[in-house]
Scaffold this motif. Structure first.
Motif, PDB file in Angstrom:
ATOM      1  N   GLU A 126       0.874  -1.216  -0.167  1.00 13.82           N
ATOM      2  CA  GLU A 126      -0.095  -0.045   0.054  1.00 13.82           C
ATOM      3  C   GLU A 126       1.057   1.321   0.076  1.00 13.82           C
ATOM      4  O   GLU A 126       0.487   2.143  -0.562  1.00 13.82           O
ATOM      5  CB  GLU A 126      -0.878  -0.034   1.112  1.00 13.82           C
ATOM      6  CG  GLU A 126      -2.027  -1.051   0.977  1.00 13.82           C
ATOM      7  CD  GLU A 126      -2.773  -1.122   2.400  1.00 13.82           C
ATOM      8  OE1 GLU A 126      -2.670  -0.523   3.493  1.00 13.82           O
ATOM      9  OE2 GLU A 126      -3.768  -2.061   2.551  1.00 13.82           O
ATOM     10  N   ALA A 129       2.587   1.597  -3.617  1.00 16.93           N
ATOM     11  CA  ALA A 129       1.563   2.067  -4.491  1.00 16.93           C
ATOM     12  C   ALA A 129       1.297   3.802  -4.423  1.00 16.93           C
ATOM     13  O   ALA A 129       1.380   4.483  -5.371  1.00 16.93           O
ATOM     14  CB  ALA A 129       0.136   1.432  -4.456  1.00 16.93           C
ATOM     15  N   GLN A 130       1.116   4.047  -3.168  1.00 13.07           N
ATOM     16  CA  GLN A 130       0.925   5.389  -2.979  1.00 13.07           C
ATOM     17  C   GLN A 130       2.087   6.527  -3.293  1.00 13.07           C
ATOM     18  O   GLN A 130       1.951   7.258  -4.035  1.00 13.07           O
ATOM     19  CB  GLN A 130       0.679   5.931  -1.374  1.00 13.07           C
ATOM     20  CG  GLN A 130      -0.681   5.508  -0.813  1.00 13.07           C
ATOM     21  CD  GLN A 130      -0.817   5.257   0.554  1.00 13.07           C
ATOM     22  OE1 GLN A 130      -0.017   5.696   1.178  1.00 13.07           O
ATOM     23  NE2 GLN A 130      -1.966   5.069   0.963  1.00 13.07           N
ATOM     24  N   ARG A 131       3.540   5.797  -2.983  1.00 16.04           N
ATOM     25  CA  ARG A 131       4.632   6.427  -3.223  1.00 16.04           C
ATOM     26  C   ARG A 131       4.869   6.413  -4.832  1.00 16.04           C
ATOM     27  O   ARG A 131       5.404   7.193  -5.348  1.00 16.04           O
ATOM     28  CB  ARG A 131       5.888   5.932  -2.731  1.00 16.04           C
ATOM     29  CG  ARG A 131       5.764   6.105  -1.131  1.00 16.04           C
ATOM     30  CD  ARG A 131       6.955   6.892  -0.402  1.00 16.04           C
ATOM     31  NE  ARG A 131       6.952   6.522   0.906  1.00 16.04           N
ATOM     32  CZ  ARG A 131       7.566   5.940   1.725  1.00 16.04           C
ATOM     33  NH1 ARG A 131       8.570   5.152   1.092  1.00 16.04           N
ATOM     34  NH2 ARG A 131       7.187   6.140   2.720  1.00 16.04           N
ATOM     35  N   LEU A 132       4.445   5.465  -5.303  1.00 11.28           N
ATOM     36  CA  LEU A 132       4.646   5.286  -6.773  1.00 11.28           C
ATOM     37  C   LEU A 132       3.804   6.214  -7.786  1.00 11.28           C
ATOM     38  O   LEU A 132       4.500   6.923  -8.503  1.00 11.28           O
ATOM     39  CB  LEU A 132       4.331   3.931  -7.467  1.00 11.28           C
ATOM     40  CG  LEU A 132       4.631   3.580  -8.890  1.00 11.28           C
ATOM     41  CD1 LEU A 132       5.772   3.553  -9.276  1.00 11.28           C
ATOM     42  CD2 LEU A 132       3.746   2.169  -9.301  1.00 11.28           C
ATOM     43  N   GLN A 133       2.660   6.523  -7.374  1.00 11.41           N
ATOM     44  CA  GLN A 133       1.833   7.369  -7.970  1.00 11.41           C
ATOM     45  C   GLN A 133       2.544   8.976  -7.693  1.00 11.41           C
ATOM     46  O   GLN A 133       2.423   9.551  -8.407  1.00 11.41           O
ATOM     47  CB  GLN A 133       0.228   7.318  -7.432  1.00 11.41           C
ATOM     48  CG  GLN A 133      -0.578   8.329  -7.755  1.00 11.41           C
ATOM     49  CD  GLN A 133      -0.629   8.020  -9.293  1.00 11.41           C
ATOM     50  OE1 GLN A 133      -0.680   6.976  -9.840  1.00 11.41           O
ATOM     51  NE2 GLN A 133      -0.892   8.978 -10.160  1.00 11.41           N
ATOM     52  N   ALA A 134       2.824   8.969  -6.227  1.00 13.48           N
ATOM     53  CA  ALA A 134       3.221  10.526  -5.930  1.00 13.48           C
ATOM     54  C   ALA A 134       4.603  10.662  -6.761  1.00 13.48           C
ATOM     55  O   ALA A 134       4.931  11.624  -7.488  1.00 13.48           O
ATOM     56  CB  ALA A 134       3.625  10.610  -4.563  1.00 13.48           C
ATOM     57  N   SER A 135       5.502   9.461  -7.020  1.00 14.30           N
ATOM     58  CA  SER A 135       6.558   9.701  -7.683  1.00 14.30           C
ATOM     59  C   SER A 135       6.582   9.903  -9.355  1.00 14.30           C
ATOM     60  O   SER A 135       7.210  10.746  -9.794  1.00 14.30           O
ATOM     61  CB  SER A 135       7.704   8.468  -7.582  1.00 14.30           C
ATOM     62  OG  SER A 135       8.068   8.373  -6.055  1.00 14.30           O
ATOM     63  N   ARG A 136       5.474   9.207  -9.582  1.00 16.82           N
ATOM     64  CA  ARG A 136       5.165   9.446 -11.146  1.00 16.82           C
ATOM     65  C   ARG A 136       4.707  10.825 -11.443  1.00 16.82           C
ATOM     66  O   ARG A 136       5.407  11.366 -12.370  1.00 16.82           O
ATOM     67  CB  ARG A 136       4.017   8.286 -11.395  1.00 16.82           C
ATOM     68  CG  ARG A 136       3.877   8.203 -12.956  1.00 16.82           C
ATOM     69  CD  ARG A 136       2.949   7.241 -13.190  1.00 16.82           C
ATOM     70  NE  ARG A 136       1.678   7.895 -13.624  1.00 16.82           N
ATOM     71  CZ  ARG A 136       0.618   7.170 -13.875  1.00 16.82           C
ATOM     72  NH1 ARG A 136       0.642   5.600 -13.847  1.00 16.82           N
ATOM     73  NH2 ARG A 136      -0.498   7.819 -14.140  1.00 16.82           N
ATOM     74  N   THR A 137       4.012  11.389 -10.602  1.00 14.65           N
ATOM     75  CA  THR A 137       3.447  12.927 -10.516  1.00 14.65           C
ATOM     76  C   THR A 137       4.698  13.599 -10.488  1.00 14.65           C
ATOM     77  O   THR A 137       4.837  14.547 -11.369  1.00 14.65           O
ATOM     78  CB  THR A 137       2.422  13.183  -9.758  1.00 14.65           C
ATOM     79  OG1 THR A 137       1.252  12.249  -9.805  1.00 14.65           O
ATOM     80  CG2 THR A 137       1.984  14.538  -9.816  1.00 14.65           C
TER      81      THR A 137
END
Length: 149
Positions: A126, A129-137
């Motif tokens: 979890e 997943a949150q960090r992946l989304q934030a890093s992608r942004t």
């Protein structure tokens, strides 16, 4: 630390106590490199105080900050997944105090106690997943603008 970090709150008290038996306290001075992208991931930390930046080497060889972590945050997940190499680099933005855990010991505990292993894996997934989304942004923000021809 006033409230237990999410990864610890997700565990039943007895399991959390077993995990914390493996912890030892560490500190990093401001500007210390904690780990390098591509290096061997042998441990992880739960930040008690201070801030840590996660960075990624971009194509033009400059390091870009993709996240800043603070008290209660989990620092490092690469210890859990082969090939056990860091996906990012990490640097202390300020003096940092943390609980450190040996990845081999925690993986062994998770294999021994599968209920603990499922909770740890789900909680780390979890967070990942949150960090992946934030890093992608964040990486999109750092990318040069593209034009269509």
């Amino acid at each position: 630390m006033t409230a237990a970090p999410r990864i610890l709150r997700a565990l039943p008290r007895g399991v959390r106590d077993r995990l914390m038996e493996l912890a030892h306290e560490v500190s990093f001075p401001q500007d210390a490199r904690i780990f390098e992208e591509g290096g061997a991931a042998r441990e992880f930390w739960i930040i008690r105080s201070g801030a840590v930046t996660l960075d990624l080497q971009l194509a033009d060889r400059r390091a870009a900050t993709v996240a800043t972590l603070g008290p209660g945050d989990l620092l490092g997940w690469s210890w859990l997944f082969p090939p056990y190499e860091w996906d990012f680099g990490a640097e202390a933005l300020s003096p940092v105090r943390a609980y450190a855990f040996d990845g081999d010991e925690v993986r062994a505990l998770c294999e021994e106690d599968t209920a603990l292993g499922v909770v740890v894996m789900r909680t780390v997934a979890e967070i990942l997943a949150q960090r992946l989304q934030a890093s992608r942004t964040r990486l999109l923000e750092l990318s040069p603008p593209y034009t269509t021809a």
